[in-house]
Design a protein around this motif. Structure first.
Motif, mmCIF file in Angstrom:
data_model
loop_
_atom_site.group_PDB
_atom_site.id
_atom_site.type_symbol
_atom_site.label_atom_id
_atom_site.label_comp_id
_atom_site.label_asym_id
_atom_site.label_seq_id
_atom_site.Cartn_x
_atom_site.Cartn_y
_atom_site.Cartn_z
ATOM 1 N N ALA A 159 -8.758 18.141 -45.680
ATOM 2 C CA ALA A 159 -9.644 19.245 -45.308
ATOM 3 C C ALA A 159 -9.125 20.562 -45.878
ATOM 4 O O ALA A 159 -9.901 21.389 -46.386
ATOM 5 C CB ALA A 159 -9.759 19.330 -43.790
ATOM 6 N N LYS A 162 -9.833 20.893 -49.768
ATOM 7 C CA LYS A 162 -11.214 21.280 -50.103
ATOM 8 C C LYS A 162 -11.485 22.724 -49.719
ATOM 9 O O LYS A 162 -12.138 23.477 -50.463
ATOM 10 C CB LYS A 162 -12.209 20.354 -49.405
ATOM 11 N N TYR A 163 -10.982 23.143 -48.570
ATOM 12 C CA TYR A 163 -11.200 24.517 -48.110
ATOM 13 C C TYR A 163 -10.565 25.515 -49.070
ATOM 14 O O TYR A 163 -11.155 26.562 -49.371
ATOM 15 C CB TYR A 163 -10.613 24.670 -46.706
ATOM 16 N N THR A 279 -6.701 25.914 -41.536
ATOM 17 C CA THR A 279 -7.364 24.750 -40.945
ATOM 18 C C THR A 279 -6.654 24.362 -39.650
ATOM 19 O O THR A 279 -5.447 24.525 -39.522
ATOM 20 C CB THR A 279 -7.324 23.549 -41.899
ATOM 21 N N SER A 405 -16.324 27.800 -40.212
ATOM 22 C CA SER A 405 -17.182 26.621 -40.084
ATOM 23 C C SER A 405 -16.330 25.453 -39.607
ATOM 24 O O SER A 405 -15.135 25.621 -39.339
ATOM 25 C CB SER A 405 -17.854 26.272 -41.418
ATOM 26 N N GLU A 406 -16.939 24.286 -39.517
ATOM 27 C CA GLU A 406 -16.219 23.070 -39.189
ATOM 28 C C GLU A 406 -16.463 22.022 -40.265
ATOM 29 O O GLU A 406 -17.485 22.040 -40.953
ATOM 30 C CB GLU A 406 -16.650 22.515 -37.823
ATOM 31 N N MET A 407 -15.503 21.126 -40.396
ATOM 32 C CA MET A 407 -15.629 20.002 -41.311
ATOM 33 C C MET A 407 -15.485 18.751 -40.467
ATOM 34 O O MET A 407 -14.452 18.530 -39.834
ATOM 35 C CB MET A 407 -14.539 20.063 -42.384
ATOM 36 N N SER A 408 -16.550 17.955 -40.401
ATOM 37 C CA SER A 408 -16.542 16.795 -39.523
ATOM 38 C C SER A 408 -15.626 15.704 -40.065
ATOM 39 O O SER A 408 -15.258 15.684 -41.241
ATOM 40 C CB SER A 408 -17.959 16.234 -39.374
ATOM 41 N N GLU A 411 -17.227 14.063 -42.930
ATOM 42 C CA GLU A 411 -17.135 14.829 -44.182
ATOM 43 C C GLU A 411 -15.763 14.664 -44.823
ATOM 44 O O GLU A 411 -15.652 14.535 -46.043
ATOM 45 C CB GLU A 411 -17.425 16.307 -43.899
ATOM 46 N N VAL A 412 -14.713 14.685 -43.990
ATOM 47 C CA VAL A 412 -13.364 14.459 -44.510
ATOM 48 C C VAL A 412 -13.270 13.065 -45.119
ATOM 49 O O VAL A 412 -12.701 12.877 -46.199
ATOM 50 C CB VAL A 412 -12.300 14.634 -43.414
#
Length: 421
Positions: A159, A162-163, A279, A405-408, A411-412
């Protein structure tokens, strides 16, 4: 001065909350090994108060057939050898059936391998995220007694990668604490970041509690990186960030979850962190989240509900409490077996707080299934004591940490599948 007063208040509060209960013959003592001092002291202080809050709510709801849960809280000083000594005393002398802790992986891992796993005593960590803990489970070395209410760094590293790229950090330098947590986090991050097209210009490990980190900061500046990925704890992390800034490093940062701390921001200076991103293991809000956010700061004596490890430490305490009630006794094997039973799929949803725990205790007595839905969201453990969940993506703005935001978890998973091709 404020930190000293806060720590004094915490120690006094922990002692005061435990002392009266110890006089009752039927009270059940749960061990806590927390990082109350040292580099991770801020996390442990928040975590200890969260567990105390969960136990207060549980005891006020009726406890285990009228018997209270009390804690014997020990300070690991953020050191593995100290933690092992304290955990050994709790298991061998105090005969506790459960240990909650530690916060950081370099404390939790030696407790697990040296004390709880050999003794068959349940261990629940609120915040130790090292992939090594999963691997120990796969190898059959945990005796099935380990659980944690935080996602593994194997997912958080992906995560974070990507961020970082989403913020335009195409070249990044890394400075990380030289322990199991730091090494594993960077390994997972680097694998994802480079596969996604990023370039790591330098990777510099550091040893804790140094007076200066100028040499490490200087070494990391080679290659003109766009930003610094700092994997650290608030105290050392602030010293490193200041060395980076004073040495001419770009005022752009990617930070791990533990750097989401007021102490870090204040020590570095908010004006230097306007381009700082991070994160954290996220939450899926429930009624427990609302309850905790509304009540924790007053209970803790001023610690913010958003403090690292606070939310998931309440959940660790709540799960332990409900499992002991389900087991009906202070027996480690019975408690281990009861943990998944208080998180049962299809069970009656139970949330945080006295009234909800009273509802749970009634259902347990009636032999009905319950499903605790925590401050961090609905919780379930896999065969290795791991959970899955979303990741919170945040930014420091005006000295405050704000959620971008959030990353589910899905998505990860998609990103991991993409880079595995």
């Amino acid at each position: 001065m404020r930190n000293r007063l806060l720590l004094t208040t915490i120690f006094a509060g922990l002692a005061a909350s435990a002392a009266p209960a110890l006089s009752a013959d039927c009270d059940i003592t749960v061990g806590m090994v927390m990082e109350l001092t040292g580099p991770a002291g801020a996390y442990g202080q928040a975590g200890a108060k969260s567990v105390e809050m969960a136990f207060r709510d549980f005891n006020e709801a009726g406890g285990v057939d009228g018997c209270k849960l009390v804690t014997d809280t020990r300070d690991s000083q953020s050191q593995g050898n100290v933690a092992v000594d304290q955990a050994t005393q709790l298991v061998n002398i105090k005969k506790v059936p459960v240990i909650i802790g530690g916060i950081i992986s370099s404390v939790s891992i030696p407790i697990l391998t040296s004390v709880t796993a050999p003794a068959g005593v349940v261990q629940v960590s609120p915040a130790s995220s090292s992939p090594t803990l999963t691997e120990l489970g796969r190898q059959g070395k945990t005796n099935g007694v380990f659980f944690r209410t935080i996602t593994s760094d194997a997912l958080q590293g992906t995560a974070a990668a990507k961020y970082a790229l989403d913020q335009g950090f195409k070249k990044i330098a890394v400075i990380h604490v030289n322990n199991d947590f730091g090494v594993n986090m960077v390994r997972e991050f680097a694998a994802a970041y480079e596969k996604l097209g990023g370039t790591i210009t330098a990777t510099v490990p550091y040893n804790e509690k140094q007076a200066s980190y100028s040499a490490e900061a200087s070494s990391a500046m080679t290659g003109e990186p766009d930003a610094l990925y700092l994997v650290s704890y608030p105290v050392d992390g602030a010293t490193i960030a200041r060395a980076w800034i004073s040495g001419g490093g770009k005022q752009a940062f990617l930070l791990n979850d533990g750097m989401n701390a007021k102490e870090f921001i204040e020590a570095v200076g908010a004006e230097y962190l306007e381009n700082a991103y991070g994160t954290s293991s996220g939450t899926s809000p429930t009624a427990s989240t609302e309850y905790f956010n509304a009540n924790y700061e007053a209970f803790s004596g001023g610690i913010a509900a958003s403090a690292p490890a606070a939310d998931r430490s309440y959940d660790a305490g709540a799960i332990v409490a409900l499992a002991i009630a389900k087991a009906g006794k202070a027996d480690p094997a019975a408690i281990k077996a009861a943990i998944p039973e208080v998180l049962a799929a299809g069970g009656e949803p139970i949330h945080a707080g006295k009234d909800e725990f009273a509802k749970a205790l009634k259902l347990i007595k009636e032999g009905k299934p319950v499903k605790y839905e925590g401050v961090i969201g609905p919780v379930s453990f896999d065969a290795y004591g791991d959970i899955t969940g979303p990741f919170r993506l945040w930014k420091i703005t005006g000295g405050e940490v704000t959620t971008v935001s959030e990353m589910s978890a899905d998505e990860v998973g998609k990103v991991k599948a993409e880079i595995a091709k």
